[in-house]
Scaffold this motif. Sequence first.
Motif, mmCIF file in Angstrom:
data_model
loop_
_atom_site.group_PDB
_atom_site.id
_atom_site.type_symbol
_atom_site.label_atom_id
_atom_site.label_comp_id
_atom_site.label_asym_id
_atom_site.label_seq_id
_atom_site.Cartn_x
_atom_site.Cartn_y
_atom_site.Cartn_z
ATOM 1 N N ALA A 35 0.827 -1.206 0.000
ATOM 2 C CA ALA A 35 0.000 0.000 0.000
ATOM 3 C C ALA A 35 0.865 1.261 0.000
ATOM 4 O O ALA A 35 0.574 2.229 -0.723
ATOM 5 N N ALA B 38 2.426 1.647 -3.477
ATOM 6 C CA ALA B 38 1.445 2.127 -4.447
ATOM 7 C C ALA B 38 1.185 3.615 -4.284
ATOM 8 O O ALA B 38 1.038 4.350 -5.271
ATOM 9 N N THR B 39 1.141 4.076 -3.038
ATOM 10 C CA THR B 39 0.827 5.486 -2.765
ATOM 11 C C THR B 39 1.974 6.404 -3.163
ATOM 12 O O THR B 39 1.770 7.440 -3.802
ATOM 13 N N ARG C 196 3.610 5.063 -7.181
ATOM 14 C CA ARG C 196 2.629 5.081 -8.270
ATOM 15 C C ARG C 196 2.910 4.021 -9.348
ATOM 16 O O ARG C 196 2.537 4.204 -10.508
ATOM 17 N N PRO D 96 -0.460 -1.489 -10.008
ATOM 18 C CA PRO D 96 -0.723 -2.487 -8.970
ATOM 19 C C PRO D 96 -0.207 -3.875 -9.316
ATOM 20 O O PRO D 96 0.320 -4.577 -8.445
ATOM 21 N N THR E 50 -5.707 -4.226 -7.864
ATOM 22 C CA THR E 50 -5.583 -2.934 -7.187
ATOM 23 C C THR E 50 -6.040 -3.030 -5.738
ATOM 24 O O THR E 50 -5.398 -2.481 -4.834
ATOM 25 N N LYS F 21 -3.803 -2.211 -2.380
ATOM 26 C CA LYS F 21 -4.072 -0.974 -1.664
ATOM 27 C C LYS F 21 -4.979 -1.106 -0.450
ATOM 28 O O LYS F 21 -4.943 -0.247 0.443
ATOM 29 N N ARG F 22 -5.786 -2.196 -0.363
ATOM 30 C CA ARG F 22 -6.835 -2.210 0.649
ATOM 31 C C ARG F 22 -6.933 -3.475 1.497
ATOM 32 O O ARG F 22 -7.590 -3.463 2.537
#
Length: 348
Positions: free
Chosen positions: A273, A276-277, A280, A283, A329, A333-334
Amino acid sequence: MQEAKPYVVTGRALLGEDLREEDVTITVSEGIVTSIEPASRTPGRWIVPAFFNAHTHLGDTVAMDLPARGSLADLVKPPNGLKHRVLAATPRAELVRGMRASITGMLATGTTGFADFREGGPEGVAALREAAAGLDCRPVILGREGGEEVSDGAGISSVHDVANAEEIVGEARAGGKLVAFHAGEKNPDDIDDALAFEPDLLVHCTHATDAHLRRIVDMDIPVAVCPRSNWLLGVAASAARPPITRILELGGRLYLGTDNVMFVQPDMLREMAFTATVYRARPEEILRAAVSGAGLAGMSGYLEEGQKANFLVINPLKNNISFSRDIRTTIVKRLDSSSICQTVLTMQ
Protein backbone atom coordinates in the motif's frame (compact mmCIF):
# COMPACT_ATOMS: atom_id res chain seq x y z
CA MET A 1 -1.37 -25.61 5.35
CA GLN A 2 -0.02 -28.72 3.73
CA GLU A 3 -2.71 -30.87 2.12
CA ALA A 4 -2.48 -34.68 2.42
CA LYS A 5 -5.57 -35.25 0.25
CA PRO A 6 -6.97 -33.44 -2.81
CA TYR A 7 -8.14 -29.95 -1.99
CA VAL A 8 -10.59 -28.11 -4.25
CA VAL A 9 -11.48 -24.43 -4.14
CA THR A 10 -13.56 -22.32 -6.51
CA GLY A 11 -13.38 -18.57 -6.86
CA ARG A 12 -12.06 -15.61 -8.81
CA ALA A 13 -8.32 -16.16 -9.13
CA LEU A 14 -5.24 -14.23 -10.21
CA LEU A 15 -3.44 -16.71 -12.47
CA GLY A 16 0.11 -16.88 -13.76
CA GLU A 17 2.79 -14.23 -13.71
CA ASP A 18 0.50 -11.86 -15.62
CA LEU A 19 -2.03 -12.16 -12.76
CA ARG A 20 -4.95 -12.53 -15.12
CA GLU A 21 -8.33 -12.55 -13.42
CA GLU A 22 -10.49 -15.63 -14.08
CA ASP A 23 -13.30 -17.61 -12.41
CA VAL A 24 -11.87 -21.08 -11.84
CA THR A 25 -11.87 -24.26 -9.81
CA ILE A 26 -8.40 -25.16 -8.52
CA THR A 27 -7.44 -28.68 -7.44
CA VAL A 28 -4.39 -29.36 -5.28
CA SER A 29 -3.13 -32.94 -5.03
CA GLU A 30 -0.12 -33.90 -2.91
CA GLY A 31 0.81 -30.25 -2.64
CA ILE A 32 0.80 -29.54 -6.38
CA VAL A 33 -1.74 -27.49 -8.33
CA THR A 34 -2.91 -30.29 -10.62
CA SER A 35 -5.72 -28.51 -12.43
CA ILE A 36 -7.18 -25.06 -12.97
CA GLU A 37 -10.52 -25.31 -14.74
CA PRO A 38 -12.98 -22.60 -15.82
CA ALA A 39 -15.94 -22.22 -13.47
CA SER A 40 -19.26 -20.42 -13.60
CA ARG A 41 -21.34 -18.95 -10.78
CA THR A 42 -18.33 -18.87 -8.48
CA PRO A 43 -18.81 -18.23 -4.78
CA GLY A 44 -17.64 -14.97 -3.30
CA ARG A 45 -14.00 -15.98 -2.88
CA TRP A 46 -10.75 -14.61 -4.28
CA ILE A 47 -7.74 -16.89 -4.78
CA VAL A 48 -4.43 -15.05 -5.03
CA PRO A 49 -0.72 -15.91 -4.78
CA ALA A 50 0.71 -15.73 -1.27
CA PHE A 51 3.39 -13.12 -0.59
CA PHE A 52 7.13 -13.57 -0.17
CA ASN A 53 9.02 -11.00 1.92
CA ALA A 54 12.33 -10.71 0.05
CA HIS A 55 14.29 -8.97 2.82
CA THR A 56 13.92 -9.18 6.59
CA HIS A 57 15.99 -8.88 9.74
CA LEU A 58 13.67 -10.74 12.11
CA GLY A 59 16.11 -10.79 15.01
CA ASP A 60 15.48 -7.06 15.31
CA THR A 61 12.03 -7.83 16.71
CA VAL A 62 13.58 -7.62 20.19
CA ALA A 63 14.57 -3.98 19.48
CA MET A 64 11.18 -2.96 18.13
CA ASP A 65 10.59 0.81 18.29
CA LEU A 66 13.53 1.28 20.61
CA PRO A 67 14.03 5.05 20.94
CA ALA A 68 17.02 5.63 18.71
CA ARG A 69 18.85 8.54 17.16
CA GLY A 70 21.88 8.72 14.94
CA SER A 71 23.11 7.83 11.49
CA LEU A 72 22.37 4.66 9.59
CA ALA A 73 25.79 3.36 10.64
CA ASP A 74 25.09 4.15 14.31
CA LEU A 75 21.88 2.15 14.16
CA VAL A 76 22.55 -0.89 11.99
CA LYS A 77 26.16 -1.12 10.79
CA PRO A 78 27.93 -4.29 11.96
CA PRO A 79 29.45 -5.13 14.31
CA ASN A 80 28.75 -2.31 16.80
CA GLY A 81 25.55 -0.65 15.58
CA LEU A 82 22.75 -0.24 18.11
CA LYS A 83 20.83 -3.27 16.80
CA HIS A 84 23.91 -5.48 17.08
CA ARG A 85 24.46 -4.43 20.69
CA VAL A 86 20.83 -5.19 21.50
CA LEU A 87 21.01 -8.59 19.81
CA ALA A 88 24.19 -9.50 21.68
CA ALA A 89 22.55 -8.64 25.01
CA THR A 90 19.30 -10.55 24.35
CA PRO A 91 18.90 -14.07 25.81
CA ARG A 92 18.44 -16.73 23.14
CA ALA A 93 14.96 -17.73 24.36
CA GLU A 94 13.76 -14.14 24.06
CA LEU A 95 15.30 -13.80 20.61
CA VAL A 96 13.55 -16.97 19.41
CA ARG A 97 10.26 -15.85 20.92
CA GLY A 98 10.49 -12.48 19.18
CA MET A 99 11.31 -13.94 15.77
CA ARG A 100 8.53 -16.50 16.06
CA ALA A 101 6.05 -13.74 16.90
CA SER A 102 7.09 -11.83 13.77
CA ILE A 103 6.78 -14.93 11.58
CA THR A 104 3.31 -15.56 13.00
CA GLY A 105 2.39 -11.98 12.15
CA MET A 106 3.65 -12.41 8.59
CA LEU A 107 1.57 -15.54 8.13
CA ALA A 108 -1.54 -13.72 9.37
CA THR A 109 -1.01 -11.04 6.70
CA GLY A 110 -0.54 -13.47 3.82
CA THR A 111 3.24 -13.92 3.74
CA THR A 112 4.29 -17.56 3.55
CA GLY A 113 8.01 -17.13 2.88
CA PHE A 114 10.82 -14.73 3.61
CA ALA A 115 14.55 -14.17 3.04
CA ASP A 116 16.29 -13.17 6.25
CA PHE A 117 19.75 -11.73 6.80
CA ARG A 118 20.53 -13.54 10.06
CA GLU A 119 23.08 -12.17 12.44
CA GLY A 120 24.84 -14.15 15.16
CA GLY A 121 26.75 -16.79 13.23
CA PRO A 122 25.72 -20.46 13.30
CA GLU A 123 23.91 -19.95 16.60
CA GLY A 124 21.86 -17.14 15.07
CA VAL A 125 20.86 -19.36 12.14
CA ALA A 126 19.87 -22.15 14.55
CA ALA A 127 17.78 -19.69 16.55
CA LEU A 128 15.80 -18.64 13.47
CA ARG A 129 15.26 -22.25 12.47
CA GLU A 130 13.91 -22.92 15.95
CA ALA A 131 11.65 -19.86 15.69
CA ALA A 132 10.19 -21.10 12.38
CA ALA A 133 9.82 -24.74 13.41
CA GLY A 134 6.28 -26.09 13.04
CA LEU A 135 4.98 -22.96 11.30
CA ASP A 136 3.60 -23.07 7.76
CA CYS A 137 6.28 -20.87 6.24
CA ARG A 138 9.26 -21.20 3.94
CA PRO A 139 12.29 -19.32 5.31
CA VAL A 140 15.40 -18.60 3.26
CA ILE A 141 18.13 -17.93 5.81
CA LEU A 142 21.18 -15.96 4.69
CA GLY A 143 23.80 -16.22 7.41
CA ARG A 144 26.55 -13.96 8.61
CA GLU A 145 29.67 -14.25 10.77
CA GLY A 146 30.12 -17.93 9.99
CA GLY A 147 26.41 -18.64 9.71
CA GLU A 148 26.82 -18.83 5.94
CA GLU A 149 28.13 -22.38 6.32
CA VAL A 150 24.95 -23.73 7.95
CA SER A 151 22.31 -21.68 6.14
CA ASP A 152 20.96 -21.15 2.63
CA GLY A 153 23.70 -18.69 1.76
CA ALA A 154 25.46 -15.46 2.60
CA GLY A 155 23.63 -12.29 3.62
CA ILE A 156 26.40 -9.74 3.40
CA SER A 157 26.24 -6.18 4.60
CA SER A 158 27.80 -3.54 2.37
CA VAL A 159 30.88 -5.01 0.71
CA HIS A 160 32.82 -2.17 2.37
CA ASP A 161 31.80 -3.45 5.82
CA VAL A 162 33.21 -6.96 5.34
CA ALA A 163 36.94 -7.49 4.98
CA ASN A 164 36.72 -11.08 3.74
CA ALA A 165 33.85 -10.77 1.26
CA GLU A 166 35.78 -12.67 -1.43
CA GLU A 167 36.31 -15.63 0.91
CA ILE A 168 32.66 -15.63 2.04
CA VAL A 169 31.38 -15.54 -1.53
CA GLY A 170 33.81 -18.23 -2.68
CA GLU A 171 32.74 -20.63 0.06
CA ALA A 172 29.05 -19.96 -0.59
CA ARG A 173 29.47 -20.59 -4.32
CA ALA A 174 31.42 -23.79 -3.65
CA GLY A 175 28.48 -25.00 -1.57
CA GLY A 176 25.91 -24.07 -4.22
CA LYS A 177 24.41 -21.44 -1.94
CA LEU A 178 22.91 -17.99 -2.48
CA VAL A 179 24.91 -14.77 -2.24
CA ALA A 180 23.14 -11.52 -1.37
CA PHE A 181 24.49 -8.05 -0.67
CA HIS A 182 23.16 -4.85 0.79
CA ALA A 183 24.18 -2.23 -1.76
CA GLY A 184 23.47 1.41 -2.49
CA GLU A 185 21.43 2.02 0.64
CA LYS A 186 22.93 5.35 1.74
CA ASN A 187 25.02 6.13 -1.37
CA PRO A 188 26.03 4.38 -4.62
CA ASP A 189 29.67 3.79 -3.67
CA ASP A 190 29.44 0.07 -2.91
CA ILE A 191 27.29 -1.09 -5.83
CA ASP A 192 30.06 -1.73 -8.37
CA ASP A 193 32.07 -3.72 -5.83
CA ALA A 194 29.00 -5.82 -4.99
CA LEU A 195 28.31 -6.43 -8.69
CA ALA A 196 31.85 -7.73 -9.14
CA PHE A 197 30.75 -10.80 -7.16
CA GLU A 198 27.75 -11.44 -9.48
CA PRO A 199 25.33 -11.87 -6.56
CA ASP A 200 22.00 -13.68 -6.65
CA LEU A 201 20.29 -10.74 -4.95
CA LEU A 202 20.90 -7.08 -4.24
CA VAL A 203 19.03 -5.37 -1.41
CA HIS A 204 18.06 -1.69 -1.46
CA CYS A 205 19.92 -0.06 -4.42
CA THR A 206 18.25 3.09 -3.09
CA HIS A 207 20.90 5.33 -4.66
CA ALA A 208 21.73 3.29 -7.74
CA THR A 209 22.51 5.36 -10.81
CA ASP A 210 21.01 4.67 -14.21
CA ALA A 211 24.30 3.08 -15.26
CA HIS A 212 24.16 0.79 -12.23
CA LEU A 213 20.59 -0.19 -12.97
CA ARG A 214 21.42 -1.04 -16.56
CA ARG A 215 24.27 -3.30 -15.38
CA ILE A 216 22.01 -4.95 -12.82
CA VAL A 217 19.31 -5.61 -15.40
CA ASP A 218 21.84 -6.89 -17.97
CA MET A 219 23.17 -9.29 -15.31
CA ASP A 220 19.60 -10.36 -14.49
CA ILE A 221 20.09 -9.73 -10.76
CA PRO A 222 16.86 -9.16 -8.78
CA VAL A 223 16.67 -6.11 -6.52
CA ALA A 224 14.76 -6.29 -3.23
CA VAL A 225 13.55 -2.80 -2.37
CA CYS A 226 12.33 -1.79 1.09
CA PRO A 227 10.57 1.57 0.65
CA ARG A 228 9.15 2.11 4.16
CA SER A 229 12.47 1.31 5.81
CA ASN A 230 14.33 3.63 3.42
CA TRP A 231 12.00 6.50 4.34
CA LEU A 232 12.12 5.85 8.07
CA LEU A 233 15.93 5.63 8.07
CA GLY A 234 16.23 8.86 6.10
CA VAL A 235 17.89 7.45 2.96
CA ALA A 236 14.84 8.21 0.78
CA ALA A 237 12.65 11.29 0.59
CA SER A 238 10.96 11.08 -2.80
CA ALA A 239 9.57 8.62 -5.32
CA ALA A 240 12.96 8.69 -7.08
CA ARG A 241 14.55 6.51 -4.39
CA PRO A 242 14.57 3.58 -4.44
CA PRO A 243 14.33 3.85 -8.25
CA ILE A 244 11.34 1.51 -8.57
CA THR A 245 9.94 3.13 -11.69
CA ARG A 246 13.27 2.99 -13.49
CA ILE A 247 13.92 -0.65 -12.55
CA LEU A 248 10.55 -1.55 -14.04
CA GLU A 249 11.10 0.59 -17.14
CA LEU A 250 14.35 -1.25 -17.80
CA GLY A 251 12.67 -4.62 -17.38
CA GLY A 252 14.47 -5.48 -14.16
CA ARG A 253 13.40 -8.05 -11.62
CA LEU A 254 11.89 -6.22 -8.65
CA TYR A 255 11.24 -7.86 -5.28
CA LEU A 256 9.61 -6.26 -2.25
CA GLY A 257 10.85 -6.57 1.33
CA THR A 258 10.32 -4.90 4.69
CA ASP A 259 13.85 -4.84 6.19
CA ASN A 260 14.40 -4.32 9.93
CA VAL A 261 11.60 -5.21 12.34
CA MET A 262 13.33 -2.75 14.66
CA PHE A 263 11.73 0.00 12.56
CA VAL A 264 9.08 -1.53 10.28
CA GLN A 265 6.41 -4.17 10.84
CA PRO A 266 7.08 -7.15 8.49
CA ASP A 267 3.70 -6.73 6.83
CA MET A 268 3.65 -6.98 3.04
CA LEU A 269 0.13 -5.55 2.88
CA ARG A 270 1.37 -2.30 4.40
CA GLU A 271 4.48 -2.37 2.20
CA MET A 272 2.43 -2.76 -0.97
CA ALA A 273 0.00 0.00 0.00
CA PHE A 274 2.86 2.40 0.81
CA THR A 275 4.62 1.58 -2.45
CA ALA A 276 1.44 2.13 -4.45
CA THR A 277 0.83 5.49 -2.76
CA VAL A 278 4.35 6.92 -3.02
CA TYR A 279 5.79 5.32 -6.14
CA ARG A 280 2.63 5.08 -8.27
CA ALA A 281 3.74 1.85 -9.92
CA ARG A 282 0.99 -0.21 -11.50
CA PRO A 283 -0.72 -2.49 -8.97
CA GLU A 284 0.14 -5.61 -10.93
CA GLU A 285 3.84 -4.65 -10.85
CA ILE A 286 3.74 -4.13 -7.10
CA LEU A 287 1.89 -7.39 -6.56
CA ARG A 288 4.44 -9.25 -8.70
CA ALA A 289 7.22 -7.72 -6.60
CA ALA A 290 5.48 -9.06 -3.48
CA VAL A 291 5.26 -12.58 -4.95
CA SER A 292 8.33 -13.10 -7.15
CA GLY A 293 10.79 -13.29 -4.27
CA ALA A 294 9.60 -16.89 -3.93
CA GLY A 295 12.21 -17.59 -6.59
CA LEU A 296 14.80 -17.33 -3.82
CA ALA A 297 13.16 -20.41 -2.29
CA GLY A 298 13.25 -22.22 -5.62
CA MET A 299 9.60 -21.89 -6.49
CA SER A 300 7.42 -19.86 -8.84
CA GLY A 301 5.06 -18.34 -6.29
CA TYR A 302 2.36 -17.96 -8.94
CA LEU A 303 -0.88 -19.86 -9.46
CA GLU A 304 -0.12 -22.22 -12.32
CA GLU A 305 -0.75 -25.88 -13.06
CA GLY A 306 2.20 -28.05 -12.06
CA GLN A 307 3.49 -25.57 -9.47
CA LYS A 308 3.60 -26.06 -5.71
CA ALA A 309 0.50 -24.73 -3.99
CA ASN A 310 1.18 -21.37 -2.39
CA PHE A 311 -1.91 -19.19 -2.33
CA LEU A 312 -4.43 -17.33 -0.21
CA VAL A 313 -8.20 -17.70 -0.15
CA ILE A 314 -9.85 -14.37 0.59
CA ASN A 315 -13.43 -13.64 1.63
CA PRO A 316 -14.17 -10.15 0.25
CA LEU A 317 -17.65 -10.20 1.77
CA LYS A 318 -16.17 -9.59 5.23
CA ASN A 319 -15.84 -5.89 4.43
CA ASN A 320 -16.29 -3.37 1.65
CA ILE A 321 -13.68 -4.86 -0.72
CA SER A 322 -16.50 -6.96 -2.21
CA PHE A 323 -17.28 -3.82 -4.24
CA SER A 324 -13.88 -3.97 -5.95
CA ARG A 325 -13.76 -3.38 -9.70
CA ASP A 326 -10.12 -4.58 -9.91
CA ILE A 327 -8.89 -7.31 -7.58
CA ARG A 328 -5.20 -6.56 -8.20
CA THR A 329 -5.58 -2.93 -7.19
CA THR A 330 -7.65 -3.84 -4.14
CA ILE A 331 -5.18 -6.48 -2.94
CA VAL A 332 -2.32 -3.98 -3.19
CA LYS A 333 -4.07 -0.97 -1.66
CA ARG A 334 -6.83 -2.21 0.65
CA LEU A 335 -6.51 -5.83 1.78
CA ASP A 336 -6.12 -6.52 5.50
CA SER A 337 -5.71 -9.74 7.43
CA SER A 338 -9.39 -9.92 8.43
CA SER A 339 -10.35 -11.00 4.90
CA ILE A 340 -7.76 -13.79 4.58
CA CYS A 341 -9.67 -16.93 5.47
CA GLN A 342 -7.23 -19.65 4.39
CA THR A 343 -3.62 -20.22 3.35
CA VAL A 344 -2.72 -23.20 1.15
CA LEU A 345 1.02 -23.94 1.18
CA THR A 346 3.19 -26.85 0.15
CA MET A 347 6.07 -27.15 2.58
CA GLN A 348 8.09 -29.80 0.75
